[in-house]
Design an enzyme around this catalytic site. Structure first.
Site, PDB file in Angstrom:
ATOM      1  N   TYR A  99     -12.518  -1.900  -3.619  1.00 10.19           N
ATOM      2  CA  TYR A  99     -12.989  -1.953  -2.237  1.00 10.19           C
ATOM      3  C   TYR A  99     -14.513  -1.804  -2.151  1.00 10.19           C
ATOM      4  O   TYR A  99     -15.048  -1.439  -1.101  1.00 10.19           O
ATOM      5  CB  TYR A  99     -12.295  -0.869  -1.405  1.00 10.19           C
ATOM      6  CG  TYR A  99     -10.910  -1.270  -0.924  1.00 10.19           C
ATOM      7  CD1 TYR A  99     -10.724  -2.368  -0.081  1.00 10.19           C
ATOM      8  CD2 TYR A  99      -9.786  -0.559  -1.296  1.00 10.19           C
ATOM      9  CE1 TYR A  99      -9.466  -2.739   0.370  1.00 10.19           C
ATOM     10  CE2 TYR A  99      -8.515  -0.914  -0.847  1.00 10.19           C
ATOM     11  CZ  TYR A  99      -8.371  -2.012  -0.012  1.00 10.19           C
ATOM     12  OH  TYR A  99      -7.122  -2.377   0.438  1.00 10.19           O
TER      13      TYR A  99
ATOM     14  N   ARG B 206       2.381  -6.282   9.248  1.00  9.21           N
ATOM     15  CA  ARG B 206       1.667  -5.136   9.823  1.00  9.21           C
ATOM     16  C   ARG B 206       2.226  -4.745  11.184  1.00  9.21           C
ATOM     17  O   ARG B 206       2.276  -3.558  11.522  1.00  9.21           O
ATOM     18  CB  ARG B 206       0.166  -5.437   9.867  1.00  9.21           C
ATOM     19  CG  ARG B 206      -0.478  -5.311   8.469  1.00  9.21           C
ATOM     20  CD  ARG B 206      -1.859  -5.872   8.420  1.00  9.21           C
ATOM     21  NE  ARG B 206      -2.600  -5.447   7.229  1.00  9.21           N
ATOM     22  CZ  ARG B 206      -3.773  -5.940   6.875  1.00  9.21           C
ATOM     23  NH1 ARG B 206      -4.347  -6.885   7.606  1.00  9.21           N
ATOM     24  NH2 ARG B 206      -4.390  -5.513   5.791  1.00  9.21           N
TER      25      ARG B 206
ATOM     26  N   ARG C 206      -2.242 -14.215   4.671  1.00 11.66           N
ATOM     27  CA  ARG C 206      -2.968 -13.561   5.771  1.00 11.66           C
ATOM     28  C   ARG C 206      -2.174 -13.689   7.076  1.00 11.66           C
ATOM     29  O   ARG C 206      -2.166 -12.777   7.900  1.00 11.66           O
ATOM     30  CB  ARG C 206      -4.374 -14.170   5.938  1.00 11.66           C
ATOM     31  CG  ARG C 206      -5.335 -13.939   4.780  1.00 11.66           C
ATOM     32  CD  ARG C 206      -5.715 -12.498   4.529  1.00 11.66           C
ATOM     33  NE  ARG C 206      -6.214 -11.801   5.686  1.00 11.66           N
ATOM     34  CZ  ARG C 206      -6.908 -10.648   5.612  1.00 11.66           C
ATOM     35  NH1 ARG C 206      -7.182 -10.091   4.428  1.00 11.66           N
ATOM     36  NH2 ARG C 206      -7.301 -10.031   6.690  1.00 11.66           N
TER      37      ARG C 206
ATOM     38  N   GLU D 289      -9.769 -10.870  -7.623  1.00 16.24           N
ATOM     39  CA  GLU D 289      -8.855  -9.733  -7.437  1.00 16.24           C
ATOM     40  C   GLU D 289      -7.660  -9.811  -8.396  1.00 16.24           C
ATOM     41  O   GLU D 289      -7.215  -8.783  -8.925  1.00 16.24           O
ATOM     42  CB  GLU D 289      -8.390  -9.676  -5.977  1.00 16.24           C
ATOM     43  CG  GLU D 289      -9.527  -9.305  -5.025  1.00 16.24           C
ATOM     44  CD  GLU D 289      -9.135  -9.328  -3.557  1.00 16.24           C
ATOM     45  OE1 GLU D 289     -10.005  -9.039  -2.715  1.00 16.24           O
ATOM     46  OE2 GLU D 289      -7.959  -9.637  -3.238  1.00 16.24           O
TER      47      GLU D 289
ATOM     48  N   PHE E  77     -15.422   4.272   6.867  1.00 18.99           N
ATOM     49  CA  PHE E  77     -14.056   4.619   6.459  1.00 18.99           C
ATOM     50  C   PHE E  77     -13.851   4.527   4.948  1.00 18.99           C
ATOM     51  O   PHE E  77     -12.732   4.732   4.468  1.00 18.99           O
ATOM     52  CB  PHE E  77     -13.037   3.733   7.179  1.00 18.99           C
ATOM     53  CG  PHE E  77     -13.221   2.244   6.979  1.00 18.99           C
ATOM     54  CD1 PHE E  77     -12.754   1.616   5.836  1.00 18.99           C
ATOM     55  CD2 PHE E  77     -13.847   1.474   7.947  1.00 18.99           C
ATOM     56  CE1 PHE E  77     -12.918   0.254   5.649  1.00 18.99           C
ATOM     57  CE2 PHE E  77     -14.021   0.103   7.769  1.00 18.99           C
ATOM     58  CZ  PHE E  77     -13.558  -0.502   6.615  1.00 18.99           C
TER      59      PHE E  77
ATOM     60  N   ASN F 150      -2.116   0.321   6.699  1.00 21.73           N
ATOM     61  CA  ASN F 150      -1.567  -0.904   7.283  1.00 21.73           C
ATOM     62  C   ASN F 150      -0.722  -1.711   6.306  1.00 21.73           C
ATOM     63  O   ASN F 150      -0.604  -2.928   6.413  1.00 21.73           O
ATOM     64  CB  ASN F 150      -2.690  -1.739   7.915  1.00 21.73           C
ATOM     65  CG  ASN F 150      -3.766  -2.125   6.926  1.00 21.73           C
ATOM     66  OD1 ASN F 150      -3.631  -1.873   5.728  1.00 21.73           O
ATOM     67  ND2 ASN F 150      -4.829  -2.745   7.408  1.00 21.73           N
TER      68      ASN F 150
ATOM     69  N   THR G  72      -5.639  -6.796  10.818  1.00 23.75           N
ATOM     70  CA  THR G  72      -5.950  -5.515  10.165  1.00 23.75           C
ATOM     71  C   THR G  72      -5.460  -4.346  11.013  1.00 23.75           C
ATOM     72  O   THR G  72      -4.858  -3.402  10.498  1.00 23.75           O
ATOM     73  CB  THR G  72      -7.476  -5.400   9.955  1.00 23.75           C
ATOM     74  OG1 THR G  72      -7.945  -6.573   9.279  1.00 23.75           O
ATOM     75  CG2 THR G  72      -7.830  -4.156   9.148  1.00 23.75           C
TER      76      THR G  72
ATOM     77  N   LYS H 245       0.819  -1.217   0.000  1.00 27.22           N
ATOM     78  CA  LYS H 245       0.000   0.000   0.000  1.00 27.22           C
ATOM     79  C   LYS H 245       0.861   1.279   0.000  1.00 27.22           C
ATOM     80  O   LYS H 245       2.067   1.232   0.271  1.00 27.22           O
ATOM     81  CB  LYS H 245      -0.934  -0.035   1.222  1.00 27.22           C
ATOM     82  CG  LYS H 245      -1.981  -1.167   1.146  1.00 27.22           C
ATOM     83  CD  LYS H 245      -2.961  -1.095   2.321  1.00 27.22           C
ATOM     84  CE  LYS H 245      -4.022  -2.182   2.229  1.00 27.22           C
ATOM     85  NZ  LYS H 245      -5.018  -2.075   3.322  1.00 27.22           N
TER      86      LYS H 245
ATOM     87  N   HIS I 263      -2.318  -5.404   1.536  1.00 26.68           N
ATOM     88  CA  HIS I 263      -3.617  -6.056   1.337  1.00 26.68           C
ATOM     89  C   HIS I 263      -3.361  -7.506   0.984  1.00 26.68           C
ATOM     90  O   HIS I 263      -2.379  -7.820   0.310  1.00 26.68           O
ATOM     91  CB  HIS I 263      -4.388  -5.399   0.171  1.00 26.68           C
ATOM     92  CG  HIS I 263      -5.538  -6.240  -0.323  1.00 26.68           C
ATOM     93  ND1 HIS I 263      -6.789  -6.179   0.258  1.00 26.68           N
ATOM     94  CD2 HIS I 263      -5.609  -7.210  -1.280  1.00 26.68           C
ATOM     95  CE1 HIS I 263      -7.584  -7.062  -0.345  1.00 26.68           C
ATOM     96  NE2 HIS I 263      -6.895  -7.683  -1.278  1.00 26.68           N
TER      97      HIS I 263
END
Ligand code: IDP
Ligand code: MG
Length: 140
Positions: free
Chosen positions: A51, A104, A87, A128, A59, A114, A93, A11, A117
């Site tokens: 998203y 993270r 993950r 995706e 948010f 964070n 998150t 990100k 993704h």
């Protein structure tokens, strides 16, 4: 368990701090193989669509603004149980809840910024990946 692919994004908070290589090393150390990767600047339309599942969340607007605030690195990761493995190495998150040794925990600035993704299921991974990559761009 068959080899699996998952979709990943490094990100804008992470690309801004020049962390692409450090994050890639953590992905590779976790046993994931980067089989496609490109650096892009997401448009507002791309971020809103990607998203879209979060459209009703408070948010959402801020998340779209953040994801379009700078370059991102989109990736396809491959390996045994790639979705779950990614993950795990990403961490929770909210970085305050992320385990030691996760990306993270190491790098996230906030619950929004964070750093990474990762797809949450094999079904969403397929969707995706197809959103950002054509088949010929993925080299296993
Ligand atoms: P995930 O990235 O761990 O799968 P999701 O619940 O799918 O988490 O949320 C997508 C992204 O939206 C998060 O990675 C984070 O950037 C942002 N986000 C999630 N919850 C919040 C929040 O409570 N405040 C601000 N941003 C959030
Ligand atoms: Mg998610």
């Amino acid at each position: 368990m068959a080899r699996e692919q998952t979709f990943s994004i490094i990100k804008p908070d992470a690309t801004r701090r020049n962390l692409t290589g450090k994050i890639n090393a953590m992905l590779e150390d976790a046993g994931l193989r980067i089989v496609a990767q490109k650096r892009i600047h997401m448009s507002q339309a791309q971020a809103e669509s990607f998203y879209g599942v979060h459209r009703e969340r408070p948010f959402f607007g801020s998340l779209v603004e953040f994801m379009t605030s700078g370059p991102v690195v989109v990736q396809v990761l491959e390996g045994e149980n790639a979705v779950l493995k990614n993950r795990e190495v990403m961490g929770a998150t909210n970085p305050e809840q992320a385990d030691e040794g996760t990306i993270r925990k190491a790098f996230a600035e906030s619950i929004e910024a964070n750093s990474v993704h990762g797809s949450d299921s094999p079904e969403n991974a397929v969707i995706e990946i197809a959103y950002f990559f054509s088949g010929t761009e993925i080299v296993g």
